[in-house]
Design an enzyme around this catalytic site. Structure first.
Site, mmCIF file in Angstrom:
data_model
loop_
_atom_site.group_PDB
_atom_site.id
_atom_site.type_symbol
_atom_site.label_atom_id
_atom_site.label_comp_id
_atom_site.label_asym_id
_atom_site.label_seq_id
_atom_site.Cartn_x
_atom_site.Cartn_y
_atom_site.Cartn_z
ATOM 1 C CG MET A 141 11.265 -8.293 -6.411
ATOM 2 S SD MET A 141 12.789 -7.361 -6.579
ATOM 3 C CE MET A 141 12.971 -7.363 -8.350
ATOM 4 C CG ASP A 143 3.790 -5.159 -6.741
ATOM 5 O OD1 ASP A 143 3.920 -5.989 -7.633
ATOM 6 O OD2 ASP A 143 2.705 -4.898 -6.216
ATOM 7 C CD GLN A 161 4.293 -7.253 -1.930
ATOM 8 O OE1 GLN A 161 3.410 -8.067 -1.995
ATOM 9 N NE2 GLN A 161 4.604 -6.633 -0.797
ATOM 10 C CG PHE A 201 -0.584 -8.095 -0.444
ATOM 11 C CD1 PHE A 201 0.080 -9.262 -0.081
ATOM 12 C CD2 PHE A 201 -1.710 -8.213 -1.251
ATOM 13 C CE1 PHE A 201 -0.355 -10.514 -0.520
ATOM 14 C CE2 PHE A 201 -2.155 -9.458 -1.701
ATOM 15 C CZ PHE A 201 -1.486 -10.599 -1.345
ATOM 16 C CG ASP A 263 -1.475 -2.568 -4.045
ATOM 17 O OD1 ASP A 263 -1.224 -3.404 -3.151
ATOM 18 O OD2 ASP A 263 -1.786 -2.877 -5.206
ATOM 19 C CD GLU A 314 -2.956 -5.740 -8.931
ATOM 20 O OE1 GLU A 314 -3.377 -6.701 -8.287
ATOM 21 O OE2 GLU A 314 -1.989 -5.828 -9.706
HETATM 22 C C1 FRU Z 1 0.540 -6.165 -7.829
HETATM 23 C C2 FRU Z 1 0.022 -6.881 -6.603
HETATM 24 C C3 FRU Z 1 -0.484 -5.875 -5.602
HETATM 25 C C4 FRU Z 1 -0.376 -6.626 -4.322
HETATM 26 C C5 FRU Z 1 0.886 -7.419 -4.530
HETATM 27 C C6 FRU Z 1 0.884 -8.754 -3.842
HETATM 28 O O1 FRU Z 1 1.503 -6.846 -8.538
HETATM 29 O O2 FRU Z 1 -0.990 -7.780 -6.979
HETATM 30 O O3 FRU Z 1 -1.767 -5.389 -5.877
HETATM 31 O O4 FRU Z 1 -0.289 -5.797 -3.204
HETATM 32 O O5 FRU Z 1 1.021 -7.594 -5.920
HETATM 33 O O6 FRU Z 1 2.134 -9.360 -3.927
#
Ligand code: FRU
Length: 589
Positions: A141, A143, A161, A201, A263, A314
């Site tokens: 896991m 974000d 994620q 993502f 994001d 991000e």
């Molecule tokens: C941040 C990130 C985001 C991206 C995701 C990919 O931790 O790098 O920018 O969308 O993780 O898993």
């Protein structure tokens, strides 16, 4: 104990050919689940799943070469009763070594066998599994994504994620958990899977009350980045309260030529009566507007010259944060009735103690542009001064206008190396955000544990337990003593310890985890983190949330927060406080 694929299935799942770099297997959806043996130190093998000469999916798995760390399930039955071809391309270049990989005889459809193997591994490694924090059942896991509160059911939804095919980053999906109290989390089926456009993502979700998108009244619309040949924004909608999503046929809805373009965080802008998207683009945040969540128009950008630029920006969020008058009762000057717009801007690397962290900017939003409140103040403000607080964003539709935030409790410097076994990573407890004014007259965000966390506090106990809440009150008069320090030491019988120091003279709080237990998995882990106190008071009170491998420390009024992971070989069972007194509540969960 390895059972060959041919031996363990009554159906047609067999190795066809494994001598070239590509091995081919046949299977049928009716075979159920295919268990794939993983060795984390190995490179990724590409597995293409085909039916009727078409590729259904590509997944990447660290197939075991010498020994097996655990098994991951691939659900063949997602494809119904179809005949499937699995084409496996391993990363090993030479045939003999490829042939000798242990995975070939270990890939199995025998769930009991794989389940027992995993259960044994979990028994060895699950001692760090958090009790009252959210963590994935298995796999990787990072974000938190698309979080929202559904007032019709009283349920908080948290997507995240997720890699279902290993406990390291890869194969990004949106997995899903729900909670009624922000403390007990239930795992739900995976919500959004990769498509030919790319893996899924980070992003956000909104309830489309007026059906602006045409997907249906009160449709939940998720807006996320697809990572394929490039990063693009895509949408999907759910008509069953967030359980399952249909990806929009017109995807992508926003693309560009820049590499880091991701994001999306979307909110309904009351001022302009339209949707606004904040998007992370390399080292700035861009703003877009839309009437229907499908067509987006560029508005403006923010970033150059402000804050920290030592990494990629991000996971943004733009939120209206209200002053909380119940705070800082001692110094009225620190209370404010105002509200301000806050731009959350996660950055990696570039955090104050290395790697990932959440910086923020306080300012104004006029429906088109974000402007910082004090343009002279170009220093970074951090939402949390520990090493394990990242990708923090807020819940859409939180009740009573609350601003409820949650972060990923890890750091990209070592997230893939954490010693937790079949799963990796955890999320912070939720925190309510508000606004205050610090001693320098600067607006800051107050970070307080959400009130739901109070329900954790069970009976008071003499010594800490592996999951507990600790209130530490600095002794009256401590301020005027020579050293002006309050020292909080958590330790265990192995001599492992975490030392926290509230230093009135230096006006800092720090946490030293250099001797906290296992630090061996990364050279970056042994660290001391420090935060300014930001406001001076006659006395200070700190609340600590301890949960097996995590410590979250909060100033009682939310002036600062600090989150750090620790991996003691035994729980800390001893607390010593110099210059203060502690009350320890055993966790009810
Ligand atoms: C941040 C990130 C985001 C991206 C995701 C990919 O931790 O790098 O920018 O969308 O993780 O898993």
């Amino acid at each position: 104990m390895a059972v060959s694929l041919a031996a363990c299935t009554a159906t047609t799942t067999t190795h066809q050919h494994r001598c070239t770099q590509v091995s081919v297997m046949r299977a049928n959806g009716a075979d159920g689940v295919l268990w794939l043996p993983v060795q984390e130190s190995m490179g990724e093998s590409n597995i293409r799943i085909l039916a009727d000469n078409q590729q259904l999916e590509l997944v990447r798995v660290r197939l075991a070469k010498d020994s097996i760390d655990y098994y991951v399930p691939y659900e063949l039955n997602r494809w119904g009763d179809r005949d499937l071809v699995l084409e496996i391309r391993t990363w090993l270049p030479d045939t003999a070594r490829r042939e000798a990989m242990v995975c070939w005889d270990a890939i199995t459809t025998n769930s009991t066998l794989a389940g027992q193997f995993n259960a044994r591994r979990a028994a060895e490694t699950d001692r760090y599994r958090l009790r009252y924090h959210h963590s994935p059942a298995f796999g990787w896991m990072n974000d938190p994504n698309g979080m929202f509160y559904d007032e019709a059911t009283g349920v908080w939804h948290l997507y995240y994620q997720h890699n279902p095919y290993g406990a390291m980053w890869g194969n990004m999906h949106w997995a899903h958990s729900t909670s009624r109290d922000l403390l007990h989390w239930e795992h739900q089926p995976i919500a959004i899977r990769p498509t030919a456009l790319g893996t899924i993502f980070s992003g956000s979700a909104v309830i489309d009350r007026n059906n602006t998108s045409g997907f249906g009244e009160n449709a939940l619309v998720a807006i996320f980045t697809v990572e394929g040949e490039s990063q693009k924004q895509a949408i999907g909608y759910s008509l069953d309260g967030g359980l399952s999503f249909t990806q929009y046929a017109g995807n992508p809805v926003l693309s560009d030529t820049i590499a880091d373009f991701r994001d999306p965080k979307v909110f309904w802008d009351e001022q302009t009566q339209r949707w606004v998207m904040v998007l992370a683009c390399q080292q700035e945040m861009r703003f877009y507007a839309s009437d229907n969540l499908k067509d987006w128009t560029y508005l403006s950008r923010f970033g150059e010259g402000y804050g920290c630029h030592d990494g990629v920006w991000e996971c943004p969020d733009l939120i209206k944060v209200q002053g909380d008058n119940s705070q800082f009762a001692i110094h009225d000057s620190q209370c404010t009735k105002e509200s301000k717009w806050v731009l959350l801007c996660n950055i990696n690397p570039g955090g104050p103690f290395g790697g990932s962290a959440t910086q923020y900017f306080v300012g104004d939003w006029n429906g088109k542009e974000f402007t910082i409140h004090n343009a002279q103040c170009t220093n970074s403000k951090w939402l949390d001064y520990g090493m394990d607080h990242y990708a923090t964003v807020t819940y859409h539709n939180a009740p009573e206008d609350r601003v409820v935030a949650q972060g990923w409790m890890s750091n990209w410097l070592y997230a893939n190396d954490l010693p937790t076994g079949l799963y990796r990573s955890q999320n912070t407890i939720t925190r309510d955000l508000s606004l205050y004014i610090d001693d320098k007259g600067e607006y800051r965000v107050a970070v307080k544990p959400s009130p739901e966390n109070d329900a954790l506090c069970g009976e008071t106990v003499e010594q800490p337990t592996e999951a507990c809440v600790i209130d530490v009150q600095m002794d009256n008069g401590q301020r005027t003593k020579d050293n002006g320090q309050m020292l909080i030491t958590l330790s265990n019988d192995k001599g492992e310890k975490v030392v926290m120091t509230l230093d009135v003279r230096k006006k800092t709080f720090s946490m030293d985890r250099r001797h906290s237990g296992d630090c061996s998995f990364s050279k970056h882990f042994a660290a001391v983190t420090t935060t300014p106190l930001f406001v001076e008071r006659p006395s200070y009170k700190v609340r600590l949330f301890i949960d097996r491998c995590s410590i979250e420390a909060f100033d009682s009024e939310g002036a600062w927060a600090m989150t750090n992971l620790v991996f003691p070989s035994e729980p800390y069972n001893h607390l010593e406080v110099q210059g203060g007194t502690a009350t320890i509540y055993n966790s009810k969960i």
